[in-house]
Design a protein around this motif. Sequence first.
Motif, short mmCIF file in Angstrom:
data_model
loop_
_atom_site.label_atom_id
_atom_site.label_comp_id
_atom_site.label_asym_id
_atom_site.label_seq_id
_atom_site.Cartn_x
_atom_site.Cartn_y
_atom_site.Cartn_z
N GLU A 16 -3.49 22.34 -17.88
CA GLU A 16 -4.62 22.94 -18.60
C GLU A 16 -5.56 23.69 -17.66
O GLU A 16 -6.25 24.62 -18.06
N ASP A 17 -5.58 23.28 -16.38
CA ASP A 17 -6.42 23.95 -15.38
C ASP A 17 -5.75 25.19 -14.80
O ASP A 17 -6.33 25.86 -13.95
N GLY A 18 -4.51 25.48 -15.22
CA GLY A 18 -3.80 26.65 -14.73
C GLY A 18 -3.03 26.42 -13.45
O GLY A 18 -2.59 27.37 -12.80
N ASP A 19 -2.84 25.14 -13.08
CA ASP A 19 -2.11 24.81 -11.87
C ASP A 19 -0.64 24.53 -12.19
O ASP A 19 -0.29 24.16 -13.31
N VAL A 20 0.21 24.70 -11.19
CA VAL A 20 1.60 24.30 -11.32
C VAL A 20 1.76 22.95 -10.64
O VAL A 20 0.93 22.55 -9.84
N GLN A 21 2.83 22.25 -10.97
CA GLN A 21 3.08 20.94 -10.38
C GLN A 21 4.47 20.91 -9.77
O GLN A 21 5.35 21.69 -10.17
N PHE A 22 4.67 19.99 -8.85
CA PHE A 22 5.98 19.78 -8.25
C PHE A 22 6.57 18.50 -8.82
O PHE A 22 5.87 17.64 -9.32
N THR A 23 7.91 18.40 -8.73
CA THR A 23 8.59 17.23 -9.24
C THR A 23 9.81 16.91 -8.38
O THR A 23 10.33 17.79 -7.69
N ASP A 24 10.24 15.66 -8.43
CA ASP A 24 11.47 15.21 -7.79
C ASP A 24 12.50 14.84 -8.85
O ASP A 24 13.42 14.07 -8.58
N SER A 25 12.37 15.35 -10.05
CA SER A 25 13.21 14.96 -11.17
C SER A 25 14.68 15.31 -10.95
O SER A 25 15.05 16.48 -10.82
N VAL A 26 15.51 14.28 -10.94
CA VAL A 26 16.95 14.48 -10.82
C VAL A 26 17.48 15.14 -12.08
O VAL A 26 18.31 16.04 -12.02
N LEU A 27 16.97 14.73 -13.25
CA LEU A 27 17.42 15.32 -14.50
C LEU A 27 17.12 16.82 -14.53
O LEU A 27 17.98 17.62 -14.92
N GLN A 28 15.95 17.22 -14.10
CA GLN A 28 15.62 18.64 -14.06
C GLN A 28 16.57 19.38 -13.13
O GLN A 28 17.06 20.46 -13.46
N ALA A 29 16.86 18.80 -11.98
CA ALA A 29 17.78 19.44 -11.03
C ALA A 29 19.18 19.60 -11.63
O ALA A 29 19.83 20.63 -11.44
N ILE A 30 19.64 18.60 -12.38
CA ILE A 30 20.95 18.68 -13.02
C ILE A 30 20.95 19.79 -14.07
O ILE A 30 21.88 20.60 -14.14
N LYS A 31 19.91 19.82 -14.89
CA LYS A 31 19.83 20.85 -15.93
C LYS A 31 19.83 22.26 -15.34
O LYS A 31 20.49 23.16 -15.86
N ILE A 32 19.11 22.44 -14.24
CA ILE A 32 19.09 23.75 -13.58
C ILE A 32 20.49 24.11 -13.11
O ILE A 32 20.97 25.23 -13.33
N ARG A 33 21.17 23.17 -12.48
CA ARG A 33 22.53 23.42 -11.98
C ARG A 33 23.48 23.81 -13.11
O ARG A 33 24.29 24.71 -12.96
N LEU A 34 23.38 23.11 -14.23
CA LEU A 34 24.32 23.36 -15.31
C LEU A 34 24.00 24.63 -16.10
O LEU A 34 24.88 25.18 -16.76
N LYS A 35 22.78 25.10 -16.05
CA LYS A 35 22.42 26.32 -16.77
C LYS A 35 22.52 27.57 -15.90
O LYS A 35 22.30 28.67 -16.36
N TRP A 36 22.88 27.40 -14.66
CA TRP A 36 22.95 28.49 -13.70
C TRP A 36 24.33 29.14 -13.76
O TRP A 36 25.33 28.50 -13.45
#
Length: 117
Positions: A16-36
Amino acid sequence: MKDLRLTEDGDLYVTEDGDVQFTDSVLQAIKIRLKWFLGEWRINTTYGMPYYDEVFIKNPSTALIEDRVRTEILSVDGVQAVESISVVIDKPTRVAAIHFTVVANDEIIDEEVKVNV
């Protein structure tokens, strides 16, 4: 591995403040790999899944696709094992539904990713 946090739709997550965040999410990393898609990234065209060559073709090999998916998932930091993979391709809509169960950081992740062209 740190990555920018994404929304469920794959867009950049902005607070809401307009900032981005970082993550160590394994699920997110898998989804990125599979959609690439293979060749999509100009910096390294050897990254990605060969969807145009092996998935969205006339008679795709499900065993080959599952093997490629397994390899991509196992390349993600934190993934310890792939318990199951199933790929269902809807030819009329050109959508591949990839369901997987993995063990990552001693947790079980059961998820589905849909890829379309």
